[in-house]
Design a protein around this motif. Structure first.
Motif, PDB file in Angstrom:
ATOM      1  N   ASP A 394       0.826  -1.205   0.000  1.00 53.92           N
ATOM      2  CA  ASP A 394       0.000   0.000   0.000  1.00 53.92           C
ATOM      3  C   ASP A 394       0.859   1.254   0.000  1.00 53.92           C
ATOM      4  OD1 ASP A 394      -2.281  -1.456  -0.095  1.00 53.92           O
ATOM      5  OD2 ASP A 394      -2.880  -1.110   1.985  1.00 53.92           O
ATOM      6  N   LEU A 395       2.038   1.202   0.647  1.00 53.66           N
ATOM      7  CA  LEU A 395       2.933   2.345   0.646  1.00 53.66           C
ATOM      8  C   LEU A 395       3.435   2.628  -0.765  1.00 53.66           C
ATOM      9  CD1 LEU A 395       4.242   4.407   2.520  1.00 53.66           C
ATOM     10  CD2 LEU A 395       6.170   2.842   2.788  1.00 53.66           C
ATOM     11  N   THR A 396       3.676   1.566  -1.533  1.00 54.18           N
ATOM     12  CA  THR A 396       4.075   1.741  -2.921  1.00 54.18           C
ATOM     13  C   THR A 396       2.928   2.333  -3.730  1.00 54.18           C
ATOM     14  OG1 THR A 396       5.414  -0.231  -2.621  1.00 54.18           O
ATOM     15  CG2 THR A 396       5.168   0.569  -4.863  1.00 54.18           C
ATOM     16  N   SER A 397       1.700   1.909  -3.431  1.00 54.21           N
ATOM     17  CA  SER A 397       0.531   2.447  -4.134  1.00 54.21           C
ATOM     18  C   SER A 397       0.393   3.947  -3.920  1.00 54.21           C
ATOM     19  CB  SER A 397      -0.753   1.747  -3.655  1.00 54.21           C
ATOM     20  OG  SER A 397      -0.817   0.426  -4.093  1.00 54.21           O
ATOM     21  N   ILE A 398       0.585   4.408  -2.699  1.00 53.44           N
ATOM     22  CA  ILE A 398       0.391   5.834  -2.430  1.00 53.44           C
ATOM     23  C   ILE A 398       1.467   6.656  -3.136  1.00 53.44           C
ATOM     24  CG2 ILE A 398       1.756   6.109  -0.287  1.00 53.44           C
ATOM     25  CD1 ILE A 398      -0.619   7.689   0.843  1.00 53.44           C
ATOM     26  N   GLY A 399       2.681   6.106  -3.255  1.00 45.90           N
ATOM     27  CA  GLY A 399       3.724   6.799  -3.999  1.00 45.90           C
ATOM     28  C   GLY A 399       3.395   6.898  -5.474  1.00 45.90           C
ATOM     29  N   THR A 400       2.861   5.800  -6.036  1.00 47.66           N
ATOM     30  CA  THR A 400       2.480   5.798  -7.446  1.00 47.66           C
ATOM     31  C   THR A 400       1.358   6.794  -7.705  1.00 47.66           C
ATOM     32  OG1 THR A 400       3.046   3.453  -7.559  1.00 47.66           O
ATOM     33  CG2 THR A 400       1.707   4.333  -9.348  1.00 47.66           C
ATOM     34  N   LEU A 401       0.351   6.803  -6.844  1.00 55.66           N
ATOM     35  CA  LEU A 401      -0.775   7.717  -7.007  1.00 55.66           C
ATOM     36  C   LEU A 401      -0.327   9.176  -6.887  1.00 55.66           C
ATOM     37  CD1 LEU A 401      -3.251   5.617  -4.911  1.00 55.66           C
ATOM     38  CD2 LEU A 401      -3.650   6.259  -7.289  1.00 55.66           C
ATOM     39  N   PHE A 402       0.565   9.427  -5.943  1.00 54.14           N
ATOM     40  CA  PHE A 402       1.113  10.772  -5.783  1.00 54.14           C
ATOM     41  C   PHE A 402       1.834  11.214  -7.054  1.00 54.14           C
ATOM     42  CE2 PHE A 402       4.576  13.478  -3.716  1.00 54.14           C
ATOM     43  CZ  PHE A 402       3.770  14.604  -3.638  1.00 54.14           C
ATOM     44  N   ALA A 403       2.597  10.290  -7.634  1.00 55.68           N
ATOM     45  CA  ALA A 403       3.303  10.594  -8.880  1.00 55.68           C
ATOM     46  C   ALA A 403       2.327  10.927  -9.997  1.00 55.68           C
ATOM     47  CB  ALA A 403       4.192   9.415  -9.285  1.00 55.68           C
ATOM     48  N   PHE A 404       1.253  10.157 -10.105  1.00 53.64           N
ATOM     49  CA  PHE A 404       0.279  10.380 -11.171  1.00 53.64           C
ATOM     50  C   PHE A 404      -0.417  11.730 -11.010  1.00 53.64           C
ATOM     51  CE2 PHE A 404      -0.586   5.682 -12.477  1.00 53.64           C
ATOM     52  CZ  PHE A 404       0.748   5.542 -12.783  1.00 53.64           C
ATOM     53  N   ILE A 405      -0.710  12.121  -9.771  1.00 55.38           N
ATOM     54  CA  ILE A 405      -1.338  13.413  -9.527  1.00 55.38           C
ATOM     55  C   ILE A 405      -0.379  14.548  -9.894  1.00 55.38           C
ATOM     56  CG2 ILE A 405      -2.124  14.960  -7.684  1.00 55.38           C
ATOM     57  CD1 ILE A 405      -3.428  12.518  -6.357  1.00 55.38           C
ATOM     58  N   VAL A 406       0.896  14.394  -9.549  1.00 56.45           N
ATOM     59  CA  VAL A 406       1.891  15.415  -9.882  1.00 56.45           C
ATOM     60  C   VAL A 406       2.007  15.591 -11.391  1.00 56.45           C
ATOM     61  CG1 VAL A 406       4.370  15.893  -9.882  1.00 56.45           C
ATOM     62  CG2 VAL A 406       3.231  15.247  -7.761  1.00 56.45           C
ATOM     63  N   VAL A 407       1.971  14.489 -12.143  1.00 60.21           N
ATOM     64  CA  VAL A 407       2.068  14.587 -13.602  1.00 60.21           C
ATOM     65  C   VAL A 407       0.855  15.311 -14.170  1.00 60.21           C
ATOM     66  CG1 VAL A 407       2.157  13.275 -15.752  1.00 60.21           C
ATOM     67  CG2 VAL A 407       3.544  12.562 -13.820  1.00 60.21           C
ATOM     68  N   ALA A 408      -0.336  15.009 -13.645  1.00 57.69           N
ATOM     69  CA  ALA A 408      -1.541  15.701 -14.116  1.00 57.69           C
ATOM     70  C   ALA A 408      -1.449  17.199 -13.842  1.00 57.69           C
ATOM     71  CB  ALA A 408      -2.778  15.105 -13.443  1.00 57.69           C
ATOM     72  N   LEU A 409      -0.966  17.562 -12.653  1.00 47.65           N
ATOM     73  CA  LEU A 409      -0.807  18.982 -12.332  1.00 47.65           C
ATOM     74  C   LEU A 409       0.242  19.625 -13.227  1.00 47.65           C
ATOM     75  CD1 LEU A 409      -0.894  18.830  -8.417  1.00 47.65           C
ATOM     76  CD2 LEU A 409      -2.707  19.620  -9.952  1.00 47.65           C
ATOM     77  N   THR A 410       1.294  18.866 -13.567  1.00 50.13           N
ATOM     78  CA  THR A 410       2.334  19.394 -14.453  1.00 50.13           C
ATOM     79  C   THR A 410       1.763  19.740 -15.824  1.00 50.13           C
ATOM     80  OG1 THR A 410       4.054  18.134 -13.312  1.00 50.13           O
ATOM     81  CG2 THR A 410       4.555  18.874 -15.537  1.00 50.13           C
ATOM     82  N   VAL A 411       0.859  18.913 -16.334  1.00 57.91           N
ATOM     83  CA  VAL A 411       0.212  19.209 -17.616  1.00 57.91           C
ATOM     84  C   VAL A 411      -0.460  20.576 -17.546  1.00 57.91           C
ATOM     85  CG1 VAL A 411      -1.655  18.570 -19.192  1.00 57.91           C
ATOM     86  CG2 VAL A 411      -0.151  16.800 -18.273  1.00 57.91           C
TER      87      VAL A 411
END
Length: 495
Positions: A394-411
């Motif tokens: 689950d800790l890996t999942s939260i890191g992945t989700l955080f990364a995906f949100i950051v990429v969306a904000l970067t767009v």
């Protein structure tokens, strides 16, 4: 001659918020820090598929199905939707900033230096834990293969981290996991082209094995296994999605290769979308076939689950043996690609001065970051050998989700701050898909347990302490003047 006075560093706020403009990522920093552009669309897509297909299918069902029941199929679809939306965002940003470092580099260009540091901390933890956990899972399949094919039972002490099981057996070291990771590290040191050829062969083999499982399992499909479809309700579906989501780190793994790709502005978007499409199709088909062939209650704690299902269905050993062999091959490629992604993030950080610049040095013969690769391999191997990693999915999942949100904000940010910058792909529909990405990933994040959130917050505090004590003082952007917290775009970085 008197020493020249050192220029004063910018204020803390300016350091935290300063950004590395997209055009600065293309600044040459010396031949010693250049990677070889040798990968095309096919090999790049295989990186994504190789990193995702493995952990998610071969042994994550045993943890996700008990949480959601047959509705784990919906969990896969939700995770797949989030991954698809995120993949579109990755495609646009990667075509704008086609460099090593993936989300770390994207956050540096859009949100600022500390956000990049926090993102790097999440990515390094995410890749490290998922790689070590995959290696541990590989040991289980390897032990089953030895027992089925050679009738040799590997000793418990050599297959488990230190600890005592419920039955009183004592673990000492997970030796097969260590051997696997050392082999992956050796391949990566030899060269990226050789590593990706091996990965491609393994990916094609494991997709063939999964196709065999789908065909055989669907031949014994029982619709009544879906009668109690969602026994835990929406909460169970959300928890199942969260458990599954860490496997989609492969979407990010594709973008870590941005600096080793031919025609990256076109190749990266294609490879990312191909990888996600293939993964979702296989995930859903395998989940449907597995649940149709076996009652969902039996998945709980079932090791090498897909192999056991085939053995139960056919009454013969060979289908399970083939699937166990496929899992061994599959998880090898997961570890190979995950290690690769981690080394490229550290490469980008080393070039930016956020970690020692030794991480950015490459071999003149193989054009690979040798010191970087050896150190990462040893640390991850130690984690797999001596630490229980079951609770860290689950800790890996939260890191992945955080990364995906950051990429969306970067767009969204780059569309405002870098409107005229070159890119090879633009998401249709204006801001709709990036905003949906944030919403869907946020929904999956809140389904994670509070303990995961506490550990995640603690890890970010560690990242903040490291940034304040080391990274901000050694950042390559210290050579630039700052205006409103952003690096001036006409300045040049000296490494």
């Amino acid at each position: 001659m008197a020493d020249q006075p050192q220029p004063a560093l910018p204020g803390l706020r300016a350091q935290l918020l300063r950004r590395k403009p997209p055009e600065q990522f293309d600044v040459a920093v010396g031949s010693a820090a250049k990677l070889k552009r040798s990968l095309g669309t096919f090999h790049l897509a295989m990186i994504g598929i190789g990193c995702v297909v493995g952990t998610g299918i071969f042994f994550t069902l045993s943890t996700a199905v008990p949480k959601a029941g047959p509705a784990v199929i919906v969990s896969f679809l939700i995770a797949g939707l989030a991954a698809t939306l995120s993949a579109l965002c990755y495609a646009e940003v990667a075509s704008r900033i086609p460099v090593a470092g993936s989300t770390y580099s994207y956050a540096y260009a859009s949100l600022g230096e500390f956000a990049a540091m926090a993102m790097a901390a999440c990515l390094l933890l995410e890749y490290g834990v998922s790689t070590a956990a995959s290696a541990v899972g590989w040991s289980g399949y390897l032990a089953k293969l030895f027992e089925d094919l050679l009738h040799v039972k590997l000793p418990y002490w050599a297959l488990h981290a230190p600890g005592v099981s419920d039955s009183g057996q004592v673990g000492v070291v997970n030796l097969p996991a260590v051997i696997l990771l050392l082999l992956c590290g050796l391949l990566l040191v030899r060269g990226v082209t050789e590593s990706m050829v091996v990965n491609t062969i393994m990916v094609l083999l494991k997709l063939s094995v999964l196709a065999l499982f789908i065909v055989l399992a669907l031949s014994a499909f029982h619709s009544n296994n879906f009668a109690d479809f969602a026994p835990m309700g929406m909460a169970g579906i959300g928890a199942g999605s969260a458990s599954i989501f860490f496997t989609f780190v492969g979407v990010d793994a594709v973008s870590t290769a941005g600096e080793e790709v031919r025609e990256p502005r076109k190749t990266l978007p294609r490879a990312i979308l191909i990888a996600v499409g293939v993964v979702i199709v296989f995930y859903v088909l395998v989940a449907v076939a597995a649940l149709g062939a076996q009652q969902w209650e039996r998945f709980d704690g079932q090791e090498a689950g897909l192999a056991v299902i085939l053995q139960d269905l056919t009454g013969q050993a060979w289908p399970g043996e083939v699937l166990s062999l496929g899992a061994v091959i599959s998880i090898f490629s997961v570890c190979l690609v995950s290690l690769y992604g981690q080394t490229r993030i550290l490469f980008a950080m080393g070039r930016d001065g956020m970690v020692s610049r030794r991480f950015a040095k490459v071999s003149p013969r193989t054009r690979t970051p040798v010191f970087n690769t050896v150190l990462v391999t040893v640390l991850v191997a130690l984690g797999a050998a001596f630490f229980p990693l079951d609770a860290l999915g689950d800790l890996t999942s939260i890191g992945t989700l955080f990364a995906f949100i950051v990429v969306a904000l970067t767009v969204l940010i780059l569309r405002r701050t870098n409107k005229d910058g070159p890119r090879g792909f633009r998401i249709p529909g204006g801001p709709v898909i990036p905003v949906l990405t944030v919403v869907v990933c946020g929904y999956v994040m809140i389904s994670l347990g509070w303990i995961t959130w506490v550990i995640f917050a603690g890890w970010l505090l560690v990242a903040l302490a490291y940034y304040l004590l080391y990274a901000r003082r050694h950042s390559a952007l210290n050579a630039l003047s700052t205006v409103d917290g952003s690096a001036e775009t006409d300045a040049r970085i000296t490494i």
